[in-house]
Design an enzyme around this catalytic site. Structure first.
Site, mmCIF file in Angstrom:
data_model
loop_
_atom_site.group_PDB
_atom_site.id
_atom_site.type_symbol
_atom_site.label_atom_id
_atom_site.label_comp_id
_atom_site.label_asym_id
_atom_site.label_seq_id
_atom_site.Cartn_x
_atom_site.Cartn_y
_atom_site.Cartn_z
ATOM 1 N N LYS A 13 73.206 54.474 6.958
ATOM 2 C CA LYS A 13 72.374 55.596 6.505
ATOM 3 C C LYS A 13 70.969 55.531 7.109
ATOM 4 C CE LYS A 13 72.735 54.846 2.020
ATOM 5 N NZ LYS A 13 73.529 53.601 2.022
ATOM 6 N N ARG A 127 73.205 41.569 9.316
ATOM 7 C CA ARG A 127 71.982 42.364 9.540
ATOM 8 C C ARG A 127 70.739 41.479 9.553
ATOM 9 N NH1 ARG A 127 71.211 47.725 6.054
ATOM 10 N NH2 ARG A 127 71.048 46.351 4.252
ATOM 11 N N ARG A 160 67.546 40.230 4.884
ATOM 12 C CA ARG A 160 67.039 40.741 3.612
ATOM 13 C C ARG A 160 67.601 39.917 2.467
ATOM 14 N NH1 ARG A 160 68.091 47.155 3.481
ATOM 15 N NH2 ARG A 160 68.822 46.582 1.417
HETATM 16 P P1 AMP Z 1 69.072 50.157 0.092
HETATM 17 O O1 AMP Z 1 68.026 49.758 1.053
HETATM 18 O O2 AMP Z 1 69.282 51.637 0.052
HETATM 19 O O3 AMP Z 1 70.364 49.402 0.267
HETATM 20 O O4 AMP Z 1 68.521 49.781 -1.371
HETATM 21 C C1 AMP Z 1 68.195 48.445 -1.702
HETATM 22 C C2 AMP Z 1 68.120 48.288 -3.219
HETATM 23 O O5 AMP Z 1 67.115 49.178 -3.752
HETATM 24 C C3 AMP Z 1 69.380 48.677 -3.968
HETATM 25 O O6 AMP Z 1 70.326 47.612 -4.014
HETATM 26 C C4 AMP Z 1 68.823 48.996 -5.356
HETATM 27 O O7 AMP Z 1 68.489 47.823 -6.075
HETATM 28 C C5 AMP Z 1 67.516 49.705 -4.999
HETATM 29 N N1 AMP Z 1 67.717 51.156 -4.840
HETATM 30 C C6 AMP Z 1 67.577 51.908 -3.718
HETATM 31 N N2 AMP Z 1 67.846 53.205 -3.938
HETATM 32 C C7 AMP Z 1 68.177 53.291 -5.256
HETATM 33 C C8 AMP Z 1 68.584 54.350 -6.103
HETATM 34 N N3 AMP Z 1 68.715 55.603 -5.646
HETATM 35 N N4 AMP Z 1 68.847 54.052 -7.400
HETATM 36 C C9 AMP Z 1 68.717 52.813 -7.878
HETATM 37 N N5 AMP Z 1 68.369 51.756 -7.143
HETATM 38 C C10 AMP Z 1 68.095 51.981 -5.827
#
Ligand code: AMP
Length: 216
Positions: A13, A127, A160
């Site tokens: 994404k 990653r 990460r």
């Molecule tokens: P991502 O970088 O999109 O994989 O997000 C990393 C972390 O941020 C996720 O594992 C959640 O803990 C938090 N997070 C990101 N977007 C959301 C969302 N829309 N709702 C809840 N938690 C989120």
């Protein structure tokens, strides 16, 4: 164009959202990036979000819904936007719908990047992210020229915290439980979801995505 980009963690994404943002000249709002930045700066939001993120869990709905509502009020979002990583629950999709309806806005496209589970684990565990400029690499299929060093800026690469294997498994579980139901929700209540095969090289996947949006 108002676009939502859905997909499991590791589906691409961020990469595809960036390309789409550039091609369509739209701001891209990634809740994960915004939350990570808040954690780095230890803002009240960051302090609240951190324990959920570290555990591979979702940050509570009301926090992210408020966050996105604020972000969408920025002047640069008026003409359009790409939401990446939001919504992730049906409650968030409902919150987004309410925010948009209150402002007389409709989504133009909901794009779903589909990638099988084994491939996701491989991508997430491999990653590496530059600590300086944020460029993303993968040790399996997009490695930097020198291990651990960013090609673009020479910064140090790191994994990460939430890409550690155990947390990856947890994030995928959370995705199946809480985010996947969104596909049906959008099929019933929102604009139709356009599914794109997220396996393949970056340009190939982008070629499919760009066919689905009206900003060439
Ligand atoms: P991502 O970088 O999109 O994989 O997000 C990393 C972390 O941020 C996720 O594992 C959640 O803990 C938090 N997070 C990101 N977007 C959301 C969302 N829309 N709702 C809840 N938690 C989120």
């Amino acid at each position: 164009m108002k676009i939502v980009l859905l997909g499991p963690p590791g589906a691409g994404k961020g990469t595809q959202g960036d390309l789409l943002a550039e091609r369509c000249d739209l701001p891209r709002y990634a809740t994960g990036d915004i939350l990570r930045e808040a954690v780095r700066e230890q803002t009240p939001l960051g302090r609240e979000a951190q324990r959920f993120m570290d555990a591979g869990e979702l940050v509570p709905d009301e926090i992210v819904i408020d966050l996105v509502r604020d972000v969408l009020q920025r002047p640069e979002a008026a003409a359009g936007f790409i939401l990446d990583g939001f919504p992730r629950t049906v409650a968030q999709a409902e919150g987004l719908q309410a925010t948009l309806e209150a402002r007389g806005i409709e989504l133009d496209a909901v794009l779903y990047l589909d990638v099988p589970e084994e491939e996701l684990v491989r991508r997430l565990a491999g990653r590496r992210v530059c600590t300086v400029c944020g460029t993303v690499y993968n040790v399996h299929f997009d490695p930097p020229q020198n291990a651990g060093v960013c090609d673009r800026c020479g910064g140090e690469l790191e994994t990460r915290d939430d890409d550690q294997e155990e947390t990856v498994r947890k994030r995928l579980h959370v995705y199946h439980e809480q985010t996947e139901p969104l596909l049906d929700w959008y099929a019933g209540d929102g604009p139709p979801v356009s599914k794109v095969d997220g396996v393949g090289d970056v340009e190939e996947v982008f070629g499919e995505l760009i066919e689905l949006v009206d900003c060439r």
